[in-house]
Write an enzyme that holds these catalytic residues in place. Structure first.
Site, short mmCIF file in Angstrom:
data_model
loop_
_atom_site.label_atom_id
_atom_site.label_comp_id
_atom_site.label_asym_id
_atom_site.label_seq_id
_atom_site.Cartn_x
_atom_site.Cartn_y
_atom_site.Cartn_z
N GLU A 114 0.90 -1.18 -0.12
CA GLU A 114 0.08 -0.02 -0.02
C GLU A 114 1.01 1.37 0.03
OE1 GLU A 114 -2.77 -0.01 3.10
OE2 GLU A 114 -3.99 -1.63 2.47
N GLU B 268 -6.26 -7.32 -0.26
CA GLU B 268 -6.68 -7.47 1.00
C GLU B 268 -7.87 -6.57 1.22
OE1 GLU B 268 -3.35 -5.68 3.58
OE2 GLU B 268 -4.80 -4.33 4.34
C1 IDC Z 1 -2.77 -3.71 10.71
C2 IDC Z 1 -2.87 -4.94 11.39
C3 IDC Z 1 -2.60 -4.44 12.85
C4 IDC Z 1 -1.20 -3.80 12.77
C5 IDC Z 1 -1.13 -2.85 11.78
C6 IDC Z 1 0.29 -2.31 11.74
O1 IDC Z 1 -4.49 -5.31 11.35
O2 IDC Z 1 -2.73 -5.28 13.90
O3 IDC Z 1 -0.73 -3.35 14.15
O4 IDC Z 1 -1.54 -3.26 10.55
O5 IDC Z 1 0.72 -1.11 11.33
C7 IDC Z 1 -3.88 -2.00 5.73
C8 IDC Z 1 -2.43 -2.70 5.74
C9 IDC Z 1 -2.39 -3.79 7.01
C10 IDC Z 1 -3.15 -3.16 8.20
C11 IDC Z 1 -4.56 -3.13 7.91
C12 IDC Z 1 -5.49 -2.83 9.11
O6 IDC Z 1 -2.04 -3.11 4.77
O7 IDC Z 1 -0.96 -4.10 7.49
O8 IDC Z 1 -3.03 -4.27 9.38
N1 IDC Z 1 -4.72 -2.16 6.70
O9 IDC Z 1 -5.25 -1.39 9.58
N2 IDC Z 1 -4.32 -1.24 5.03
C13 IDC Z 1 -5.65 -0.60 5.36
C14 IDC Z 1 -5.96 -1.57 6.55
#
Ligand code: IDC
Length: 326
Positions: free
Chosen positions: A166, A253
């Protein structure tokens, strides 16, 4: 006499080779899955049948390595009906590949590929940039990683490369193209035709930017990410427009909660999204395989087993997804 001893030694060596258990050491399982290719918005197999991949994404594999095991991958494929798994390898957060976790990350990638292959699943190897915003920040490391990966697995049909999860923080499509034009040739040297997925600006939401100026390689798809409680009609319209302009999209995702990965889940919005994606046979992976206390996780926080999950071990998101797979 000497010759007889030599022959005996030779026979023993051959016997050990013949009867060594499959899957031991570095022996690689070979996938029986069809190679995939991309035409307009469609993903096709070798006989040009349309293929839709559906599965789950791991959480960061370094955070939750326990779920990278054969029994669980088998359950996902045989019992739940998934045909793809996304192996998320963070580049920066929590001992990422570029922040001290390289060796362990590589071990986990090898395991994920092996268990996906053993269980007839496609596997998306995800270079999970997030806090690093612009993929150009670690382009040298990315080139080294994808060289290693493709030298090892380039001949397998079931590997899909996701080269930048992302992009965010003001990273433009021009920045992403610059990065992709450096990394894709590295992949193509050892894997001339497997599918490559490229992230789009603003946390993989700006498909319109990619549609206006696509990359000049075959078998490239573009990532769209959504979190159903946050992203609704306007992002759906972006997706519909992309379908209209023949842009191949892979939702590598998504979540049914909000963009933080937690908060209230929105089943109505999630159902709308899935209906739309299914209509266009767009492939998708739901975030995430973990028991973290967040609503995007599929396993309940108090459940410590790492395979053989029953329905009651799953969260609302997990149960919802299983129902969608049926
Ligand atoms: C989130 C995880 C969370 C973690 C965080 C790290 O769910 O547990 O603490 O990342 O920064 C994304 C990202 C993905 C995110 C997820 C939810 O690709 O890494 O995971 N998210 O926030 N993009 C949109 C949402």
């Amino acid at each position: 006499m000497k010759n007889r001893v030599l022959s005996l030694v030779l026979i023993c060596v051959l016997m050990i080779g013949l009867f060594a258990p499959a899957g031991s050491g570095e022996v690689q399982a070979k996938s029986s899955l069809s190679p995939l290719h991309v035409e307009c918005t469609s993903l096709l197999d070798k006989d040009s049948n349309e293929v839709q991949l559906k599965g789950l994404s791991t959480h960061g594999m370094m955070w939750y390595p326990q779920y990278i095991n054969n029994d669980f991958f088998k359950q996902m494929h045989d019992k739940w009906g998934t045909n793809v798994v996304r192996a998320a390898m963070y580049t920066e957060e929590y001992n990422g590949y570029c922040t001290g976790g390289k060796r362990e990350s590589l071990k986990l990638v090898k395991k994920a590929v092996k268990y996906a292959t053993n269980n007839d699943m496609y596997v998306i190897v995800d270079w999970h940039i997030l806090s690093d915003g612009d993929p150009n920040k670690h382009v040298k490391a990315a080139k080294r990683f994808f060289k290693w990966l493709t030298k090892k697995y380039g001949s397998q049909n079931n590997i899909i490369y996701e080269i930048c999860n992302e992009p965010n923080g003001g990273t433009t499509w021009a920045d992403i193209k610059k990065y992709a034009n450096k990394v894709i040739p590295v992949i193509r040297k050892y894997d001339p035709d497997s599918v490559i997925i490229v992230g789009t600006p603003t946390w993989s939401q700006e498909l319109d930017k990619a549609a206006a100026d696509p990359l000049k390689y075959e078998n490239v798809m573009y990532a769209l990410h959504f979190y159903a409680a946050t992203h609704k009609e306007s992002l759906q319209q972006t997706y519909i427009n992309a379908m209209g302009s023949c842009l191949p999209v892979f939702v590598t995702e998504f979540g049914i909660c909000d963009a933080s990965g937690s908060g209230a889940i929105d089943k109505a919005s999630a159902n709308k999204w899935i209906k739309l994606l299914d209509k266009n046979k767009t492939s998708y992976c739901m975030w995430n395989i973990s028991n973290k206390s967040e609503t995007s996780a599929i396993i309940r926080p108090e459940v410590i087993k790492t395979s053989g999950f029953t329905k009651s071990d799953l969260t609302a998101a997990g149960k919802w997804f299983l129902k969608k797979l049926k």
